[in-house]
Write an enzyme that holds these catalytic residues in place. Structure first.
Site, PDB file in Angstrom:
ATOM      1  CD1 TRP A 189      -2.627   1.676   0.484  1.00  0.00           C
ATOM      2  CD2 TRP A 189      -2.032   1.857   2.640  1.00  0.00           C
ATOM      3  NE1 TRP A 189      -3.344   2.703   1.038  1.00  0.00           N
ATOM      4  CE2 TRP A 189      -3.003   2.838   2.359  1.00  0.00           C
ATOM      5  CE3 TRP A 189      -1.521   1.771   3.930  1.00  0.00           C
ATOM      6  CZ2 TRP A 189      -3.457   3.735   3.317  1.00  0.00           C
ATOM      7  CZ3 TRP A 189      -1.982   2.664   4.883  1.00  0.00           C
ATOM      8  CH2 TRP A 189      -2.935   3.632   4.588  1.00  0.00           C
ATOM      9  CG  ASP A 249      -2.550  -3.083   7.107  1.00  0.00           C
ATOM     10  OD1 ASP A 249      -3.768  -3.166   7.382  1.00  0.00           O
ATOM     11  OD2 ASP A 249      -2.052  -2.078   6.558  1.00  0.00           O
ATOM     12  CE  LYS A 302     -10.284   0.124   2.995  1.00  0.00           C
ATOM     13  NZ  LYS A 302      -9.925   1.090   1.998  1.00  0.00           N
TER      14      LYS A 302
HETATM   15  C1  LMR Z   1      -6.759   2.314  -0.545  1.00  0.00           C
HETATM   16  O1  LMR Z   1      -5.723   1.649  -0.505  1.00  0.00           O
HETATM   17  O2  LMR Z   1      -7.230   2.764  -1.588  1.00  0.00           O
HETATM   18  C2  LMR Z   1      -7.513   2.582   0.727  1.00  0.00           C
HETATM   19  O3  LMR Z   1      -6.912   1.933   1.790  1.00  0.00           O
HETATM   20  C3  LMR Z   1      -7.753   4.021   0.954  1.00  0.00           C
HETATM   21  C4  LMR Z   1      -6.513   4.749   1.380  1.00  0.00           C
HETATM   22  O4  LMR Z   1      -6.539   5.348   2.463  1.00  0.00           O
HETATM   23  O5  LMR Z   1      -5.526   4.745   0.651  1.00  0.00           O
END
Ligand code: LMR
Length: 397
Positions: free
Chosen positions: A130, A211, A246
């Protein structure tokens, strides 16, 4: 004083949502931020959540502060959802949970806690991960490193390389693992691979930080926790950063949790006492509303059943969209094989689109996806937008 400040670039995920909102094209499609959409393209408030809100509105007595670690019942329900009722970790009270503003808040509290008490520990995350992970830990002053995750095709987990990468990490460092629905790839280890990962992590004396932002979006609430439960070994330390953004659709209410599992109950209480300081010096104590909703839904058998049904419907719609995307791409661009999407889990898929193709999708077709691998939010697809979406992808390919 601020005249000479450099302009920061927009956030690579949330910045897309803002750009999308401003786009006047009526046919625009948003597959950027990880937000669930229903078949009509709306992000619904779950009926179980609405009912809990109705009850709260009728019964709420005050707007006082929560304890620093948050809503007491919420914290207990979080632990049950993570480990399952009756788990040894719960029975031995060696887990402590602090409610945090979203999963991001949880990661930030965890990183402050780690930096203060284990200042030399580095944080290792998968490559890719992420987009915000590295930024959060770096902002707390932690040195961030990566371990391999995908093979050269970018579509398959390279488990041997992942294990070899983890085996190089020195004892005492922190390893970030996605419990399920890996963001951004949608590619998760199998249960057998999780067993091997748990063995390796504990043998190497690494501290796992899990996570868990998508529980219930992969195969189900219990199935998605299987990897985490492999890591949860008697007497071993573990951190979990979880979120209800989510699976409850409570994005803007910012409902998350940091759970610290320690070797024994005394160590867990010590850790919580330090986490309280981190929270107090960041935002004092967490907001009430979202946690009160989650605590009520998870504690009331009828609301809980309703929520599990709503969660299953979201999960099944995403799986259906995956299959439809693969089939539609096969008819529009048969020379490109997208069948790998069908076996991936959760909201995301790493399409392999280049940054140029991602830019072209946005500029020429008003289709918004995240760059650096072309992460697609499958939960933003609908039967109505599938045709135009696949035409646009075929055109840029
Ligand atoms: C994402 O990865 O799109 C979500 O977790 C929203 C974010 O905060 O980035």
């Amino acid at each position: 004083m601020f005249d000479t400040l450099p302009m920061a670039p927009p956030d690579s995920i949330l910045g897309l949502t803002e750009a999308f909102k401003k786009d006047p094209n009526p046919k625009k499609i948003n597959l950027g931020a990880g937000v669930y959409k229903d078949e009509q393209g709306n992000t619904p408030i779950l009926a179980s959540v609405k009912e809990a809100e109705r009850r709260l509105l009728a019964t709420e007595q005050n707007k006082g502060y929560l304890p620093i670690e948050g809503h007491v019942e919420y914290d207990a329900r979080v632990q049950e959802l993570l480990f399952g009722p009756g788990h040894e970790i719960l029975a031995s009270t060696r887990a402590v949970t602090a409610q945090t503003p979203g999963g991001t808040g949880s990661l930030r509290v965890a990183s402050d806690f780690l930096k203060k008490h284990f200042p030399m520990a580095r944080l290792w995350h998968s490559k890719p991960t992420w987009a915000n992970h590295g930024a959060i830990f770096s902002a707390a002053g932690i040195k961030v490193e990566v371990y391999p995750y995908l093979d050269a095709s970018g579509r398959v987990l390279d488990f041997a390389a992942m294990k070899a990468g983890l085996a190089q990490i020195p004892a005492g460092d922190v390893v970030l693992l996605h419990a399920c629905c890996h963001n951004p790839t949608g590619i998760d280890p199998t249960l057998d691979q999780w067993k091997q990962l748990a063995e390796l992590v504990h043998e190497r004396k690494l501290l796992p930080l899990v996570d868990f932002a998508y529980q219930g979006f992969g195969d189900g609430l219990e199935q998605d926790a299987a990897g985490l439960r492999e890591l949860a070994r008697p007497g071993k330390d573990l951190l979990v950063c979880s979120s209800f953004s989510k699976n409850f659709g409570l994005y803007g209410e910012r409902v998350g949790a940091l759970t610290i599992v320690a070797g024994n109950a005394d160590a867990a209480e010590r850790a919580l006492s330090q986490v309280r300081i981190s929270i107090r010096t960041n935002y004092s104590n967490p907001p009430t509303h979202g946690a009160a909703i989650v605590a009520m839904v998870l504690s009331d058998p009828q609301l809980r059943k309703q929520w599990e049904g709503e969660l299953a419907a979201m999960r099944e719609r995403i799986h259906k969209m995956r299959r439809l995307f693969v089939a539609t791409m096969k008819s529009k661009a048969p020379q490109h094989d997208f069948s790998f999407l069908s076996s991936q889990k959760g909201m995301f898929s790493f399409s392999g689109l280049t940054n140029m193709q991602v830019d072209e999708l946005r500029a020429k077709h008003a289709v918004y996806v995240v760059g650096n691998g072309g992460r697609i939010n499958v939960a933003g697809m609908t039967e109505a937008n599938m045709g135009p979406l696949c035409d646009a992808v075929a055109a840029v390919l």
